[in-house]
Write a protein that holds these residues in place. Structure first.
Motif, PDB file in Angstrom:
ATOM      1  N   ASP A  52      -1.597   1.874  -5.008  1.00 31.58           N
ATOM      2  CA  ASP A  52      -1.064   0.401  -4.310  1.00 31.58           C
ATOM      3  C   ASP A  52      -0.610  -1.332  -5.493  1.00 31.58           C
ATOM      4  O   ASP A  52      -1.109  -0.838  -6.802  1.00 31.58           O
ATOM      5  N   LEU A  54       0.447  -1.010  -0.055  1.00 34.64           N
ATOM      6  CA  LEU A  54       0.200  -0.227   0.100  1.00 34.64           C
ATOM      7  C   LEU A  54       1.182   1.054   0.496  1.00 34.64           C
ATOM      8  O   LEU A  54       1.912   1.515   0.872  1.00 34.64           O
ATOM      9  N   PRO A 106      -5.408   3.688  -6.499  1.00 35.47           N
ATOM     10  CA  PRO A 106      -6.478   2.626  -5.155  1.00 35.47           C
ATOM     11  C   PRO A 106      -8.406   3.399  -5.659  1.00 35.47           C
ATOM     12  O   PRO A 106      -9.161   2.789  -5.598  1.00 35.47           O
TER      13      PRO A 106
END
Length: 281
Positions: free
Chosen positions: A207, A196, A224
């Motif tokens: 990500d 992440l 994301p």
């Protein structure tokens, strides 16, 4: 002693002190149990992070609901290749996108194609007209090509299918429902890992999903929020001097509106207009 102070016999005072300490100990134990075993999974503190598979499945749903960006848009791309001898070469491009399937690029190494889309499209066989129902056909064709039926080097059929799936998943310019279905399939690939908040070579954050790939890895960094591809990276174990790339990184910035144009983008826009392309204000 002042009137508001009440003195207790020494023995009773000690008894009260011991009782107070016991009460504090019990309360502390309750707090400890609540923190350790309360709103978390067994054996850890706090909420456990979602797995790579769960994150991709959630992202697939967001991709389907994400509206198409207003066009035209502009973005910068960068490709970095590290050879078997450690030599690093770079190429920077500026890309103007008119639609999911219509774009133009200008690169400092003379190419006229966005490196991410050009590379993954040539490898996966997917294109902007690919629909979810077409995915199996494209993957079957990749297996046929990879297992030598068309005269190419023979590879494991499952590896060929998995690689084509990941390349397609990493490709820009596909329709939202197709990308969502590819994300759902990729979520089931064994060995999938996620990092992440990873940083790309262009300084974008997203990500990063990593997959095993033969003697190396494939890594895709996604926004994301909408699943757009920010970076695609391939690493391979190669012999020194083999001439094969040990690492290839293809990165792109988040698209922006064609508003305040820098010199390179303005030049590309003028070239497109001179060739008959029509740009909206």
């Amino acid at each position: 002693a002042p009137a508001h102070v009440v003195r207790l016999p020494r023995r009773r005072r000690r008894a009260l002190t011991a009782a107070g300490a016991a009460a504090v100990g019990i309360a502390a134990s309750i707090v400890a149990v609540t923190v350790i075993a309360g709103p978390s999974l067994p054996g850890g503190l706090g909420a456990a992070p979602a797995s790579a598979e769960a994150r991709l499945l959630a992202l697939a749903s967001r991709v389907e609901r994400t509206p198409v960006s207003d066009r035209p848009t502009v973005r910068s791309t960068l490709s970095v290749t590290t050879g078997s001898t450690g030599t690093v070469t770079e190429a920077r491009c500026t890309e103007i996108s008119f639609s999911e399937s219509d774009s133009a690029s200008k690169c400092d190494d003379g190419r006229n194609a966005d490196p991410i889309t050009a590379f993954t499209a040539s490898t996966s066989g997917f294109n902007p007209s690919t629909r979810p129902d077409d995915i199996d056909t494209v993957l079957d064709r990749a297996v046929e090509d990879g297992t030598g039926r068309h005269g190419r080097q023979s590879v494991d059929p499952e590896e060929a299918r998995r690689s084509a799936l990941i390349y397609g998943f990493s490709q820009g310019g596909l329709q939202a429902d197709t990308r969502a279905e590819l994300a759902r399939r990729v979520a089931a690939v064994p060995g999938l890992e996620v990092e992440l908040g990873a940083t790309t070579v262009l300084g974008e954050h997203g990500d990063r999903y990593t997959f095993p790939n033969g003697t190396g890895t494939l890594a895709v960094t996604l926004d994301p929020a909408d699943g757009s591809v920010l970076e695609f990276e391939i690493t391979n174990a190669v012999e020194p001097g083999s001439g094969l790339p040990a690492r290839q990184v293809l990165a792109g910035s988040r698209p922006g509106p064609l508003g305040d144009l820098d010199t390179d983008v303005r030049r590309l826009r003028d070239e497109l207009i001179s060739q008959g392309a029509t740009l909206e204000a």
